[in-house]
Structure formats: structure tokens, C-alpha cells
Scaffold this motif. Structure first.
Motif, PDB file in Angstrom:
ATOM      1  N   ALA A 133      -5.210   0.182   8.334  1.00  0.00           N
ATOM      2  CA  ALA A 133      -6.155   1.073   7.657  1.00  0.00           C
ATOM      3  C   ALA A 133      -7.511   0.421   7.413  1.00  0.00           C
ATOM      4  O   ALA A 133      -8.501   1.110   7.146  1.00  0.00           O
ATOM      5  CB  ALA A 133      -5.569   1.552   6.330  1.00  0.00           C
ATOM      6  N   LEU A 134      -7.584  -0.893   7.518  1.00  0.00           N
ATOM      7  CA  LEU A 134      -8.828  -1.598   7.260  1.00  0.00           C
ATOM      8  C   LEU A 134      -9.805  -1.521   8.425  1.00  0.00           C
ATOM      9  O   LEU A 134     -11.003  -1.769   8.251  1.00  0.00           O
ATOM     10  CB  LEU A 134      -8.538  -3.076   6.964  1.00  0.00           C
ATOM     11  CG  LEU A 134      -7.657  -3.346   5.749  1.00  0.00           C
ATOM     12  CD1 LEU A 134      -7.228  -4.800   5.731  1.00  0.00           C
ATOM     13  CD2 LEU A 134      -8.393  -3.007   4.477  1.00  0.00           C
ATOM     14  N   ALA A 173      -4.928  -3.977   1.579  1.00  0.00           N
ATOM     15  CA  ALA A 173      -5.287  -2.593   1.895  1.00  0.00           C
ATOM     16  C   ALA A 173      -5.266  -1.780   0.613  1.00  0.00           C
ATOM     17  O   ALA A 173      -4.219  -1.595  -0.001  1.00  0.00           O
ATOM     18  CB  ALA A 173      -4.317  -2.010   2.915  1.00  0.00           C
ATOM     19  N   LYS A 188     -10.293   0.597   2.624  1.00  0.00           N
ATOM     20  CA  LYS A 188      -9.968   1.453   3.766  1.00  0.00           C
ATOM     21  C   LYS A 188     -11.172   1.583   4.694  1.00  0.00           C
ATOM     22  O   LYS A 188     -12.290   1.816   4.250  1.00  0.00           O
ATOM     23  CB  LYS A 188      -9.529   2.835   3.276  1.00  0.00           C
ATOM     24  CG  LYS A 188      -9.033   3.742   4.395  1.00  0.00           C
ATOM     25  CD  LYS A 188      -8.513   5.057   3.830  1.00  0.00           C
ATOM     26  CE  LYS A 188      -7.982   5.948   4.950  1.00  0.00           C
ATOM     27  NZ  LYS A 188      -7.485   7.241   4.412  1.00  0.00           N
ATOM     28  N   GLN A 189     -10.910   1.385   6.011  1.00  0.00           N
ATOM     29  CA  GLN A 189     -11.966   1.442   7.034  1.00  0.00           C
ATOM     30  C   GLN A 189     -13.140   0.512   6.692  1.00  0.00           C
ATOM     31  O   GLN A 189     -14.303   0.824   6.925  1.00  0.00           O
ATOM     32  CB  GLN A 189     -12.467   2.870   7.212  1.00  0.00           C
ATOM     33  CG  GLN A 189     -11.436   3.807   7.827  1.00  0.00           C
ATOM     34  CD  GLN A 189     -11.265   3.588   9.337  1.00  0.00           C
ATOM     35  OE1 GLN A 189     -12.105   3.951  10.135  1.00  0.00           O
ATOM     36  NE2 GLN A 189     -10.133   2.988   9.715  1.00  0.00           N
ATOM     37  N   ASN A 239       0.812  -1.219   0.000  1.00  0.00           N
ATOM     38  CA  ASN A 239       0.000   0.000   0.000  1.00  0.00           C
ATOM     39  C   ASN A 239       0.844   1.268   0.000  1.00  0.00           C
ATOM     40  O   ASN A 239       0.357   2.330  -0.396  1.00  0.00           O
ATOM     41  CB  ASN A 239      -0.983   0.009   1.170  1.00  0.00           C
ATOM     42  CG  ASN A 239      -0.368  -0.363   2.487  1.00  0.00           C
ATOM     43  OD1 ASN A 239       0.201  -1.450   2.624  1.00  0.00           O
ATOM     44  ND2 ASN A 239      -0.466   0.514   3.465  1.00  0.00           N
TER      45      ASN A 239
END
Length: 335
Positions: free
Chosen positions: A250-251, A221, A226-227, A95
Motif C-alpha cells: 500500500a505504500l 503501513a 498510504k501511497q 495494518n
């Protein structure tokens, strides 16, 4: 380093080590020599140069056909490396290379997916067994000097949700089935995979989370993921559920997760953070029901770099033959 003679065009491979990664990830002449013994045809056509942390990188890029590196200067690469046709990154999570607007259109980019293999699967199933046996809670009690017996039932028949059923996720599913678990998978395509009882696409995530006793995050990622487990999704975890994040910080919304951990509603094992190293002042260090491993879950001390080189030279055989490389990263999908 050169070896042998061949009428076919020679290939210049430049290896740029990132010394901050440590000895586990260092490509040395001895390791290269050992791997090339298994690839005599590759060795016969290969010219290899090596450097550390970008030392003499621009000089080497003038003639390099292939670059092996993790943290190199990517500015104006087309001008600095006019012959470059292939870049290999010695890691699976790439990433920090995203977006790929720096990558020349005629250069293929590959990564190390598949190398972590058995070590990643071992770590993941260990974490799931720890979560089922409420080890994070016992560790929290130990830290506070609190004697509290915590009991649970066996893992057989419980439900594991694997988010990202790729090389690592499918291995986790395989192990989970050995323990008699019901495995639900999420993958972009939704295509079935062996050892996964139910396969779904990402749009089903919120519907599936309340069913899971355990959630293993193993998806790449990207901008799309993301999130993926944000505040709403974390809130859907049922009381007593366990979360493993193997992939990237970031996930997952760690602040939302921390709040539920503080209430001792869920437990977690986390191997990835942002930033890394995790600052000493981070509240995660003292959060109950949480076990932290400092991003070292699946990097084999003895085999990681030798396996990386074996992968590199296997791909090099294909490259020299003009065949498509196997570990190509899709620029649009970002993995």
C-alpha cells in the motif's frame, strides 16, 4: 497448561493459532514449554489455553486476561472478553487490524516489532547489492534468452534513502555504512539515528528521491503512509535507481513503478503485494527489471516463533509486575 503455585493472581493466556500461516508461525505446546524454561516466574502464574482458527475462542475469551492471535473475530470484544487486558499480535505489520475502533479502551495492543531483526537486515542488504549489480536486469535478459553484458560501479559512496528508520530501517543503515554508502533517512520525528548521515522528516521525501541511487521502504503501513511513493514520487527516481519495498504494498504505486520498470529506467525488488498471494495473471510476474519474493524475506524458519514467545513472556514479566509493555502499538499513529 499450568505450572507451579503462587499466591499472586493467576493469568489466563489464550493462544489462537492461524493455521493458514503455516508451520513457521505455529505456537505448539513444545515451543511454549521450551520458552517458559527461561521464565520460571511467569510459568508459575500462567494458565495457558490453545486453539486453532477461532476454535472455542468465545469460550476461552470469557476468562482470558491475555489473547495472542493474528486473525481472530474482533466483533463485540468487550462483551465477549470481559477480563481481557492485553492482545499480542505475532507480526510487525498490523495494518489488517486498523482502524482500532474494535479494540476496547482498557485493552493494550502489542506487536512483534524487532523480531525480524537480523533476517530482515540480511535480506535488505542482499537486495540492495543485487540492485547495484543489476541482477534484476540480468534475470530479465535470461528469461528472454538475451546476451547483454551489464556493467556497473561498486556500491561504495552511493546514496541509500531509507524510508522508515525503525528497528529494520536502522539495521539496513548499519549494513549500508559497512559498504561505505551515504545513508539518508526519513522518519516521522526526524530525530538523528546512528549510521544515518542525514535524517529528515517525511515532508522532505520529494526533495530527497532524485538524490538516491537506492530507496529502501521500511516504514509501517498506516493511513498517513498510504501511497507514500505515488506516481509523482516514482517519477522522481533517477534513471538507474533501485527500489526495495520490504514493508507493505500500500505504500507504493505499483502500476506507476511497473511503467518505469517496463521502460527499463529503474529496477526493483519487491517482497510485499496486494492481494497476496499475487495472482498468476498479474503483469508484475513478467515485468522486466523486477525480482519478486513472495513475502518471505525475514521470517526465520527455525527461530521466528521461539523468538516471538521469548518476546511474549518478556512482556508478560512486565505485565505481571504492572509495568508498561515495550511493544505497545499507538492507536493514533497505527504502529
Amino acid at each position: 497448561m499450568t505450572s507451579g503455585k503462587s499466591r499472586a493472581p493467576r493469568i489466563h493466556l489464550h493462544i489462537d493459532n492461524d493455521t493458514s500461516l503455516g508451520e513457521v508461525f505455529e505456537v505448539t505446546p513444545a515451543r511454549v514449554k521450551a520458552s517458559l524454561k527461561n521464565f520460571p516466574a511467569v510459568a508459575a502464574r500462567l494458565d495457558i489455553t490453545m486453539g486453532d482458527d477461532g476454535h472455542r475462542l468465545d469460550e476461552r475469551l470469557r476468562t482470558a486476561d491475555v489473547l495472542f492471535g493474528w486473525n481472530f473475530d474482533r466483533a463485540n470484544l468487550a462483551e465477549r472478553a470481559p477480563k481481557l487486558r492485553w492482545i499480542h499480535a505475532p507480526g510487525a505489520g498490523i495494518n489488517h487490524f486498523i482502524p482500532f475502533d474494535w479494540l476496547p479502551k482498557n485493552v493494550v495492543f502489542t506487536n512483534n516489532r524487532g523480531i525480524h531483526g537480523a533476517r530482515a537486515h540480511e535480506y535488505a542488504i542482499m537486495a540492495i547489492l543485487m540492485l547495484n549489480n543489476r541482477v534484476p536486469e540480468m534475470v530479465a535478459n535470461q528469461r528472454s534468452g538475451k546476451w547483454e553484458q551489464v556493467f556497473n560501479s561498486g556500491i561504495e559512496g552511493k546514496t541509500l534513502l531509507v524510508i522508515g528508520v525503525g528497528s529494520v530501517g536502522s539495521g539496513i543503515a548499519t549494513w549500508a555504512k559497512r559498504f561505505g554508502m551515504h545513508v539518508i533517512g526519513i522518519r516521522r520525528t526526524g530525530r538523528p539515528r546512528r549510521h544515518v548521515d542525514e535524517m529528515h522528516t517525511p515532508d522532505a521525501l520529494r526533495r530527497l528521491l532524485p538524490r538516491a541511487d537506492f530507496v529502501a521502504v521500511a516504514t509501517p503501513a498506516t493511513a498517513r503512509t498510504k501511497q507514500m511513493l505515488g506516481r509523482t514520487e516514482i517519477g522522481l527516481l533517477k534513471k538507474g535507481a533501485g527500489l526495495l519495498n520490504y514493508s507493505r504494498a500500500a505504500l507504493v504505486d505499483y502500476e506507476a513503478l511497473r511503467k518505469r520498470l517496463e521502460k527499463r529506467e529503474v529496477s526493483a525488488v519487491l517482497d510485499v503485494f496486494d492481494p497476496e498471494p499475487l495472482p498468476a495473471a498479474s503483469p508484475l510476474w513478467k515485468t522486466p527489471n523486477l525480482i519478486i519474493s513472495p513475502h518471505c524475506s525475514s521470517d526465520d524458519t527455525e527461530r521466528y516463533t521461539p523468538k516471538t514467545l521469548d518476546l511474549l513472556f518478556t512482556e508478560m514479566e512486565r505485565f505481571m509486575a504492572g509495568r508498561r509493555l515495550r511493544n505497545v502499538v499507538n492507536r493514533e499513529l497505527e504502529y
